[in-house]
Design a protein around this motif. Structure first.
Motif, short mmCIF file in Angstrom:
data_model
loop_
_atom_site.label_atom_id
_atom_site.label_comp_id
_atom_site.label_asym_id
_atom_site.label_seq_id
_atom_site.Cartn_x
_atom_site.Cartn_y
_atom_site.Cartn_z
N ARG A 153 -29.02 -18.42 -63.12
CA ARG A 153 -28.19 -19.59 -63.41
C ARG A 153 -27.89 -19.67 -64.91
N LEU A 154 -26.68 -20.10 -65.21
CA LEU A 154 -26.30 -20.40 -66.59
C LEU A 154 -25.59 -21.75 -66.56
N SER A 155 -26.18 -22.73 -67.20
CA SER A 155 -25.71 -24.11 -67.07
C SER A 155 -24.40 -24.35 -67.81
N PHE A 156 -24.20 -23.64 -68.92
CA PHE A 156 -23.02 -23.86 -69.75
C PHE A 156 -22.42 -22.53 -70.17
N ASP A 157 -21.11 -22.52 -70.37
CA ASP A 157 -20.47 -21.35 -70.96
C ASP A 157 -21.09 -21.08 -72.33
N ARG A 158 -21.22 -19.81 -72.69
CA ARG A 158 -21.76 -19.50 -74.00
C ARG A 158 -21.17 -18.21 -74.53
N LEU A 159 -20.98 -18.19 -75.84
CA LEU A 159 -20.56 -16.97 -76.52
C LEU A 159 -21.69 -15.96 -76.50
N VAL A 160 -21.37 -14.71 -76.23
CA VAL A 160 -22.36 -13.64 -76.24
C VAL A 160 -21.81 -12.47 -77.03
N ASP A 161 -22.70 -11.56 -77.38
CA ASP A 161 -22.27 -10.36 -78.11
C ASP A 161 -21.62 -9.33 -77.18
N GLU A 162 -22.12 -9.25 -75.96
CA GLU A 162 -21.69 -8.19 -75.05
C GLU A 162 -21.61 -8.74 -73.63
N LEU A 163 -20.59 -8.34 -72.90
CA LEU A 163 -20.47 -8.68 -71.49
C LEU A 163 -20.63 -7.43 -70.64
N GLY A 164 -21.29 -7.58 -69.50
CA GLY A 164 -21.37 -6.49 -68.56
C GLY A 164 -20.03 -6.28 -67.89
N CYS A 165 -19.52 -5.06 -67.91
CA CYS A 165 -18.16 -4.81 -67.42
C CYS A 165 -18.07 -4.85 -65.90
N GLY A 166 -19.17 -4.91 -65.20
CA GLY A 166 -19.12 -5.06 -63.76
C GLY A 166 -18.87 -6.47 -63.30
N THR A 167 -18.91 -7.43 -64.24
CA THR A 167 -18.64 -8.84 -63.91
C THR A 167 -17.73 -9.40 -65.01
N LEU A 168 -16.60 -8.77 -65.21
CA LEU A 168 -15.72 -9.04 -66.34
C LEU A 168 -14.31 -9.36 -65.86
N ALA A 169 -13.62 -10.26 -66.60
CA ALA A 169 -12.23 -10.56 -66.29
C ALA A 169 -11.50 -10.96 -67.57
N PHE A 170 -10.18 -10.71 -67.61
CA PHE A 170 -9.40 -11.03 -68.79
C PHE A 170 -7.91 -10.89 -68.48
N ALA A 171 -7.11 -11.49 -69.32
CA ALA A 171 -5.66 -11.29 -69.25
C ALA A 171 -5.34 -9.93 -69.87
N SER A 172 -4.52 -9.14 -69.20
CA SER A 172 -4.26 -7.78 -69.67
C SER A 172 -3.59 -7.75 -71.03
#
Length: 270
Positions: A153-172
């Protein structure tokens, strides 16, 4: 740095919400028994899925679907996990791009929730579930980290240094991602973090309930993470560059490794 700084106006949200949902997934033959259940979860959620089959000799039956674009990549291609970005270079129009792994069970509302995260920040950030911070100038990639695992669980959005690319999304349109420029095709989380930091793009782990995503398997003998734990020297050298970009290190990063000369496999006809 406050997340509010990346807020979105209604016009930007409306524009982004009309873009097609396109997915990218890379798989290896040892996960062939699981690919059917993974595809059954994600294919209904996207308009097109580019399936990068690294080392497969034939397209699995489950991938013979009108929404799936299979790409048979030879075993010696340097683009393994980073093959999930293949579809970005095939899209000629803007889209929302979603990256998947072949060993995670995604909920039926996964793309919907990730889309909400993209819209929340007006398409100005990479959003994801699995996040990692590297506090201080630590030098070991596998040791000097704080992780936010996708099943927790993560209660709030948070800035991180790195995201796992298997659970990633973005505008192209947000970021220019091309693994052919990267020195390695088997450490896409770290290479993307470096690329995003160079381009001034924040990485945000979005809030979620516990067990919203679940692994099918973990620590498989052929997993990239198991291999990294055994020897993280390459990753640690790249981490030094990320630290330098983040302003956390006074030690110059090592000279960049020359990228491989191989190209993407040819795009299949449609």
């Amino acid at each position: 740095m406050r997340l509010a700084a990346f807020g979105s106006d209604r016009r930007a949200q409306l524009r982004l919400s009309t873009l097609p949902r396109i997915g990218g997934l890379a798989s290896i033959p040892s996960r062939a028994d699981d690919i059917a259940v993974v595809l059954s979860r994600i294919v209904p959620q996207v308009e097109r899925l580019y399936l990068f089959l690294h080392g497969y000799t034939e397209v699995p039956a489950a991938a013979r679907h009108p929404r799936v674009v299979p790409i048979l990549a030879p075993p010696d291609t340097p683009y393994r996990a980073s093959g999930k970005f293949y579809g970005l270079k095939q899209q000629t129009m803007p889209c929302l791009y979603f990256c998947f792994d072949d060993d995670i069970l995604y909920p039926d509302d996964y793309v919907q929730r990730m889309t909400a995260g993209i819209l929340r920040y007006g398409g100005k950030a990479l959003v994801g579930i699995h996040g990692t911070d590297y506090p201080g100038p630590g030098t070991r990639y596998t040791r000097d980290r704080r992780g936010f695992h996708f099943r927790r669980r993560l209660s709030f959005d948070r800035l991180v240094d790195e995201l796992g690319c298997g659970t990633l999304a973005f505008a192209s349109t947000l970021i220019d991602v091309d693994p052919r420029r990267w020195p390695y095709g088997d450490m896409d989380d770290l290479m993307l973090a470096i690329e995003a930091q160079r381009q001034g793009i924040p990485r945000i782990a979005i809030s979620r309930r516990r067990h919203s995503l679940m692994p099918i398997h973990e620590a498989q003998p052929d997993s990239l993470w198991v291999r990294t734990v055994a020897d993280d020297s390459r990753q640690s050298a790249q981490l030094a560059e990320l630290h330098q970009l983040l302003g956390r290190s006074r030690t110059p990063a090592a000279a960049p490794v020359v990228p491989p000369t191989a190209s993407w496999p040819a795009a299949p006809g449609r």
